[in-house]
Design a protein around this motif. Structure first.
Motif, PDB file in Angstrom:
ATOM      1  N   VAL A 143       0.856  -1.186   0.000  1.00  0.00           N
ATOM      2  CA  VAL A 143       0.000   0.000   0.000  1.00  0.00           C
ATOM      3  C   VAL A 143       0.890   1.233   0.000  1.00  0.00           C
ATOM      4  O   VAL A 143       1.892   1.283   0.729  1.00  0.00           O
ATOM      5  N   ILE A 144       0.551   2.222  -0.816  1.00  0.00           N
ATOM      6  CA  ILE A 144       1.281   3.486  -0.816  1.00  0.00           C
ATOM      7  C   ILE A 144       0.296   4.613  -0.545  1.00  0.00           C
ATOM      8  O   ILE A 144      -0.762   4.690  -1.174  1.00  0.00           O
ATOM      9  N   GLU A 145       0.612   5.453   0.435  1.00  0.00           N
ATOM     10  CA  GLU A 145      -0.283   6.535   0.840  1.00  0.00           C
ATOM     11  C   GLU A 145       0.175   7.846   0.211  1.00  0.00           C
ATOM     12  O   GLU A 145       1.355   8.194   0.288  1.00  0.00           O
ATOM     13  N   ILE A 146      -0.771   8.550  -0.402  1.00  0.00           N
ATOM     14  CA  ILE A 146      -0.455   9.822  -1.044  1.00  0.00           C
ATOM     15  C   ILE A 146      -1.463  10.875  -0.605  1.00  0.00           C
ATOM     16  O   ILE A 146      -2.549  10.547  -0.107  1.00  0.00           O
ATOM     17  N   ALA A 147      -1.117  12.148  -0.789  1.00  0.00           N
ATOM     18  CA  ALA A 147      -2.061  13.236  -0.546  1.00  0.00           C
ATOM     19  C   ALA A 147      -3.025  13.343  -1.725  1.00  0.00           C
ATOM     20  O   ALA A 147      -2.680  12.969  -2.856  1.00  0.00           O
ATOM     21  N   LEU A 148      -4.236  13.831  -1.476  1.00  0.00           N
ATOM     22  CA  LEU A 148      -5.213  13.987  -2.549  1.00  0.00           C
ATOM     23  C   LEU A 148      -4.653  14.859  -3.664  1.00  0.00           C
ATOM     24  O   LEU A 148      -4.886  14.601  -4.856  1.00  0.00           O
ATOM     25  N   GLN A 149      -3.891  15.878  -3.299  1.00  0.00           N
ATOM     26  CA  GLN A 149      -3.328  16.782  -4.298  1.00  0.00           C
ATOM     27  C   GLN A 149      -2.406  16.050  -5.276  1.00  0.00           C
ATOM     28  O   GLN A 149      -2.262  16.463  -6.424  1.00  0.00           O
ATOM     29  N   ALA A 207      -2.979  13.234  -6.602  1.00  0.00           N
ATOM     30  CA  ALA A 207      -3.814  12.649  -7.651  1.00  0.00           C
ATOM     31  C   ALA A 207      -4.165  13.693  -8.702  1.00  0.00           C
ATOM     32  O   ALA A 207      -4.476  13.348  -9.847  1.00  0.00           O
ATOM     33  N   TYR A 208      -4.116  14.974  -8.338  1.00  0.00           N
ATOM     34  CA  TYR A 208      -4.420  16.051  -9.280  1.00  0.00           C
ATOM     35  C   TYR A 208      -3.225  16.365 -10.176  1.00  0.00           C
ATOM     36  O   TYR A 208      -3.400  16.622 -11.364  1.00  0.00           O
ATOM     37  N   ALA A 209      -2.026  16.349  -9.612  1.00  0.00           N
ATOM     38  CA  ALA A 209      -0.856  16.797 -10.368  1.00  0.00           C
ATOM     39  C   ALA A 209       0.136  15.691 -10.691  1.00  0.00           C
ATOM     40  O   ALA A 209       1.025  15.889 -11.527  1.00  0.00           O
ATOM     41  N   GLY A 210      -0.009  14.520 -10.046  1.00  0.00           N
ATOM     42  CA  GLY A 210       1.007  13.496 -10.178  1.00  0.00           C
ATOM     43  C   GLY A 210       2.147  13.787  -9.211  1.00  0.00           C
ATOM     44  O   GLY A 210       2.292  14.915  -8.720  1.00  0.00           O
ATOM     45  N   ALA A 211       2.960  12.794  -8.901  1.00  0.00           N
ATOM     46  CA  ALA A 211       4.040  12.987  -7.941  1.00  0.00           C
ATOM     47  C   ALA A 211       5.051  11.854  -8.068  1.00  0.00           C
ATOM     48  O   ALA A 211       4.798  10.836  -8.729  1.00  0.00           O
ATOM     49  N   GLY A 212       6.187  12.047  -7.455  1.00  0.00           N
ATOM     50  CA  GLY A 212       7.200  11.004  -7.352  1.00  0.00           C
ATOM     51  C   GLY A 212       7.358  10.606  -5.898  1.00  0.00           C
ATOM     52  O   GLY A 212       7.270  11.442  -5.000  1.00  0.00           O
ATOM     53  N   ARG A 213       7.556   9.321  -5.647  1.00  0.00           N
ATOM     54  CA  ARG A 213       7.724   8.818  -4.286  1.00  0.00           C
ATOM     55  C   ARG A 213       8.882   7.816  -4.255  1.00  0.00           C
ATOM     56  O   ARG A 213       9.132   7.100  -5.223  1.00  0.00           O
ATOM     57  N   THR A 214       9.563   7.772  -3.126  1.00  0.00           N
ATOM     58  CA  THR A 214      10.594   6.767  -2.893  1.00  0.00           C
ATOM     59  C   THR A 214      10.095   5.835  -1.808  1.00  0.00           C
ATOM     60  O   THR A 214       9.709   6.290  -0.731  1.00  0.00           O
ATOM     61  N   ILE A 215      10.061   4.544  -2.101  1.00  0.00           N
ATOM     62  CA  ILE A 215       9.567   3.575  -1.130  1.00  0.00           C
ATOM     63  C   ILE A 215      10.651   2.551  -0.840  1.00  0.00           C
ATOM     64  O   ILE A 215      11.536   2.305  -1.663  1.00  0.00           O
ATOM     65  N   THR A 270      15.150  -0.108  -2.339  1.00  0.00           N
ATOM     66  CA  THR A 270      14.532   1.201  -2.519  1.00  0.00           C
ATOM     67  C   THR A 270      14.106   1.373  -3.968  1.00  0.00           C
ATOM     68  O   THR A 270      14.879   1.075  -4.884  1.00  0.00           O
ATOM     69  N   LEU A 271      12.884   1.841  -4.163  1.00  0.00           N
ATOM     70  CA  LEU A 271      12.349   2.058  -5.503  1.00  0.00           C
ATOM     71  C   LEU A 271      11.839   3.485  -5.628  1.00  0.00           C
ATOM     72  O   LEU A 271      11.250   4.035  -4.687  1.00  0.00           O
ATOM     73  N   ASN A 272      12.043   4.074  -6.776  1.00  0.00           N
ATOM     74  CA  ASN A 272      11.451   5.368  -7.105  1.00  0.00           C
ATOM     75  C   ASN A 272      10.177   5.114  -7.901  1.00  0.00           C
ATOM     76  O   ASN A 272      10.209   4.468  -8.949  1.00  0.00           O
ATOM     77  N   VAL A 273       9.058   5.613  -7.390  1.00  0.00           N
ATOM     78  CA  VAL A 273       7.749   5.338  -7.973  1.00  0.00           C
ATOM     79  C   VAL A 273       7.145   6.635  -8.501  1.00  0.00           C
ATOM     80  O   VAL A 273       7.179   7.667  -7.825  1.00  0.00           O
ATOM     81  N   THR A 274       6.606   6.583  -9.703  1.00  0.00           N
ATOM     82  CA  THR A 274       5.905   7.725 -10.286  1.00  0.00           C
ATOM     83  C   THR A 274       4.406   7.548 -10.074  1.00  0.00           C
ATOM     84  O   THR A 274       3.826   6.554 -10.500  1.00  0.00           O
ATOM     85  N   ILE A 275       3.790   8.508  -9.382  1.00  0.00           N
ATOM     86  CA  ILE A 275       2.340   8.506  -9.178  1.00  0.00           C
ATOM     87  C   ILE A 275       1.720   9.275 -10.336  1.00  0.00           C
ATOM     88  O   ILE A 275       1.904  10.497 -10.445  1.00  0.00           O
TER      89      ILE A 275
END
Length: 311
Positions: free
Chosen positions: A127-133, A135-143, A162-167
């Motif tokens: 599971v990856i948790e993101i802010a609602l914002q 989902a509007y603009a897209g984001a990058g996350r490191t998990i 460690t993985l770099n994930v593009t939302i």
């Protein structure tokens, strides 16, 4: 060694189908994932769930486990396990998890995989948790993920990856992002499985999300609601100016078409609904109290009366 009941870990009967085992695993791993769970033993439970699914989710591993877990190899009354003397002949070990039971059962005596056998690795879920914002603009996350792998001696160990994930823009809650080849390693040189990341929105009391539609509560002053006004509102996609119609009541819903979660090639954008909430100024000064008293005298307003009947 002590016998470990993987069916009990996943809460399924021994007759469970592959789909039932997969569904039980996904439900529990979402509940206990360390990134989102409040449980004190979330990390240990997640490792235990991954270990159980690593065996029961693979038909061949499950068959080997069922065979070795039945009489006469279970030691009656002791909860122990004794594999047959020739169990390891002609087999290679495979990766799974790093518990003593798993290592002893599969790494030492073999795991049901004959030499030269190839099988794609299992898929993994997180599971990856993101802010609602996001989902509007897209984001990058490191998990960071803990993954099993075999060391030089064939023992199963766990390492952190460690993985770099593009939302991507336009994701919705519950949607799964597939990362090809980032799941469990394959056997005999076969390809690794995939990693599926389930999107979860971080809690934010300002918003409520239904699919791609977003609901936001907006406080307005009594005179803005009564007389009408243009107000500026901070929304997930930025600040906008909204016209509040005259004679608006608390709870009135203003629709901003297409201002919900952005659309994708297969789904249109959602709408943003602003729910008006009347915010009363405090009567904490003599002047404010005098104004309230004047309103009480001159308006003759009783909010508990039905305007249609006067009752």
């Amino acid at each position: 060694m002590d016998y470990k009941d993987y069916y009990a870990v996943l809460g399924v009967p021994k007759t469970a189908s592959a789909d039932e085992i997969k569904a039980a695993y996904r439900k529990l791993v979402r509940k206990y994932h360390p990134d989102v769970s409040k449980e004190a033993d979330a990390d240990a439970r997640t490792k235990e769930l991954n270990e159980a699914y690593g065996v029961l989710g693979d038909p061949e591993k499950r068959a080997a486990y069922d065979e070795l877990g039945s009489a006469p190899y279970r030691q009656a009354g002791e909860g122990g396990f004794r594999p047959p003397p020739d169990w390891g002949a002609g087999f290679e070990s495979f990766g799974g998890a790093d518990s003593d039971f798993f290592k002893d059962l599969f790494a030492h005596v073999g795991g049901g995989r004959r030499r030269g056998f190839q099988m794609r690795g299992d898929d993994s879920y997180a599971v990856i948790e993101i802010a609602l914002q996001d989902a509007y603009a897209g984001a990058g996350r490191t998990i960071s993920l803990r993954v099993p792998e075999a060391d030089a001696s064939g023992r199963v160990i766990t390492r952190e990856r460690t993985l770099n994930v593009t939302i991507p823009k336009g994701v919705t809650e519950g949607q799964q992002l597939r990362l090809a080849g980032q799941g469990q390693p394959g056997s005999g040189g076969a390809a690794a499985g995939d990693l599926y990341l389930e999107i979860r929105f971080a809690e934010d009391r300002r918003y409520r999300v239904e699919g791609r539609d977003v609901y936001q509560t907006v406080p307005v002053a009594p005179w803005e609601a009564a007389l009408g006004a243009g107000i500026e509102v901070a929304t997930p996609s930025g600040r906008v100016t909204v016209a509040v119609p005259a004679d608006s009541q608390g709870g009135r819903k203003l629709r901003l078409k297409g201002r919900g979660i952005p659309g994708t090639a297969s789904a249109p954008a959602g709408d943003l609904y602003l729910l008006l909430e009347i915010a009363l100024p405090p009567a904490n000064t003599p002047r404010a109290r005098a104004l309230y008293e004047q309103m009480a005298r001159e308006l003759g307003f009783n909010p508990r009366l039905d305007p249609r009947t006067g009752l």
